[in-house]
Each structure stands twice: as structure tokens, then as C-alpha cells.
Design an enzyme around this catalytic site. Structure first.
Site, PDB file in Angstrom:
ATOM      1  N   GLU A  83      58.393  20.237 -20.306  1.00  0.00           N
ATOM      2  CA  GLU A  83      56.999  20.234 -20.757  1.00  0.00           C
ATOM      3  C   GLU A  83      56.870  20.380 -22.268  1.00  0.00           C
ATOM      4  O   GLU A  83      55.778  20.641 -22.786  1.00  0.00           O
ATOM      5  CB  GLU A  83      56.212  21.352 -20.063  1.00  0.00           C
ATOM      6  N   HIS A 101      52.812  28.499 -19.792  1.00  0.00           N
ATOM      7  CA  HIS A 101      52.510  27.530 -18.730  1.00  0.00           C
ATOM      8  C   HIS A 101      52.981  28.109 -17.405  1.00  0.00           C
ATOM      9  O   HIS A 101      54.160  28.442 -17.244  1.00  0.00           O
ATOM     10  CB  HIS A 101      53.208  26.204 -19.010  1.00  0.00           C
ATOM     11  N   HIS A 103      52.616  28.399 -12.838  1.00  0.00           N
ATOM     12  CA  HIS A 103      52.332  27.744 -11.566  1.00  0.00           C
ATOM     13  C   HIS A 103      51.780  28.788 -10.609  1.00  0.00           C
ATOM     14  O   HIS A 103      52.225  28.896  -9.465  1.00  0.00           O
ATOM     15  CB  HIS A 103      53.595  27.117 -10.985  1.00  0.00           C
ATOM     16  N   HIS A 163      49.072  21.165 -10.175  1.00  0.00           N
ATOM     17  CA  HIS A 163      50.239  21.495 -10.999  1.00  0.00           C
ATOM     18  C   HIS A 163      50.269  22.972 -11.380  1.00  0.00           C
ATOM     19  O   HIS A 163      51.158  23.699 -10.953  1.00  0.00           O
ATOM     20  CB  HIS A 163      50.219  20.602 -12.259  1.00  0.00           C
TER      21      HIS A 163
END
Length: 223
Positions: A83, A101, A103, A163
Site C-alpha cells: 500500500e 491503515h 482492517h 477493504h
């Protein structure tokens, strides 16, 4: 010796250690599973970012990659996160000093059914307002990076369709706290929807929260 090519002590050592520590916190706090998610922070004229495919519990400071913001080429460390294009795009478009980031489960679940996470609590003011959900794009693509940047206008958090989520801040700790707040807000909204139709806060009410927060210096340390 730890893995990677940047293991020698240097000016980025403390930042690399902090990224490793926060990566382990992400697992402990249930924000990621396995090797999913990633973190980064500005390191002078470079970006320090977690590597691809290394479990957080096995990650060492030397594994943290240093990449060049202009083209994402590696200055130290192994293979950076897939990413990296999204991180670099956010750094170019915002004043971010660190990015997280995740999940996290409630965020991912709601990303499949919402176009925007409403303001169900005044904590949403700290993220800039209701959090937008991007159109779906495959991980690691420029399309995902562009979608995240567009949805971040006026916000410090974005939800990525099917995502996860991305948050940024002036410090790694602030970016991480925002990721935890976003997952908590997603959980609140999820449970409120199970009970009925949630009442949400208006933009004016969120502005009032921001003004009050600034006036009392809420969240700042010291006397």
C-alpha cells in the site's frame, strides 16, 4: 542481527521502533489480523513504512523500510508495504506526518453497506465529520490511492470499500488514536442500527464540538 538493510543505529532508529510497537498494538487492539494493514511516518526527507508480508510479532526495527516520497523507491530496508502508493499519495495531498491503515472488523463490515459513516457521536468531530467510503479498488493500485485522497478532503479518516480504513495525523500516536476512534464509532453505529434508527449530529453541532474542544484545550496534557 535483525532482518533488513537498515539495522544500524541512526537518526531513524526511534521512529522505526515506534512503528514496530504500534504494529503490535494494532494486533492487540484487534485493528488488523495476520499481516494485514500497515503504518508509516515521515522520516525527514524519507517515508518510514512497514514491510510487506512480515508478521507484526516478528517485525524488527531493521525491517521498517525507508522510501523516497517522489517515486516510492527504497532507500533502506526490504520490500515495503504493497500500500506504499496510497501512503505516498496521502502524504502529497495532506499535511500528514503519520498514517495508519487498518482492517478493523466493524469498519470493514460497514464498508460493504454504507457510502458514509454518519456522526453518531461527537468524537466524529476529531475526524473532520462523517467519514466517507471510497468506491472499491484493488489493494496496491493507484486507483485506490486516488480514491482515498479524494474522500479525505476535509477529513483525517477514510473508509475503503470492502477493504478497511486509513487515518492520518500530526504524529503516529494521533493517527493511531484516530484509527481506534473510527473503529469504535463504527461499532457504535452498528449496534445503534440493531436497536433502531440512530439520531445523528449535524455539521453545526460538530462545529460546536470543535470550538469547545479548542476553547478548553481538550486532550492536551499539562496543567
Amino acid at each position: 542481527m535483525a532482518r533488513g538493510t537498515g539495522g544500524a543505529p541512526g537518526r531513524h532508529a526511534a521512529l522505526r521502533e515506534s512503528l514496530v510497537d504500534h504494529g503490535r498494538r494494532m494486533v492487540h487492539d484487534g485493528l488488523v489480523d495476520g499481516v494485514s494493514g500497515n503504518l508509516s511516518a515521515r522520516a525527514g526527507d524519507l517515508i518510514a513504512i512497514t514491510p510487506s508480508g512480515v508478521p507484526y510479532q516478528d517485525m524488527a526495527p531493521a525491517d521498517i523500510c525507508l522510501v523516497r516520497p517522489a517515486d516510492g523507491s527504497t532507500a533502506a530496508g526490504g520490500r515495503p508495504s504493497t500500500e506504499t502508493p496510497m501512503h505516498l499519495a496521502v502524504y502529497r495531498a495532506t499535511d500528514a506526518a503519520a498514517i495508519v491503515h487498518t482492517h478493523s472488523p466493524f469498519v470493514v463490515a460497514l464498508s460493504t453497506v454504507l457510502d458514509e459513516l454518519p456522526a453518531v457521536h461527537y468524537a466524529m468531530a476529531g475526524l473532520g465529520g462523517p467519514v466517507r467510503v471510497t468506491p472499491y479498488a484493488r489493494f496496491g493500485t493507484q486507483e485506490l490511492a486516488d480514491g482515498a485522497v479524494a474522500a479525505l478532503r476535509g477529513r483525517t479518516a477514510v473508509i475503503l470499500r470492502n477493504h478497511g480504513a486509513l487515518t492520518y495525523g500530526a504524529t503516529l500516536e494521533q493517527a493511531y488514536d484516530r484509527a481506534r476512534t473510527l473503529e469504535w464509532l463504527a461499532s457504535v453505529y452498528w449496534h445503534a442500527r440493531m436497536a433502531g434508527r440512530p439520531k445523528t449530529l449535524t455539521a453545526a453541532q460538530l462545529d460546536e464540538v470543535r470550538e469547545a474542544t479548542r476553547a478548553i484545550r481538550y486532550g492536551e496534557g499539562g496543567p
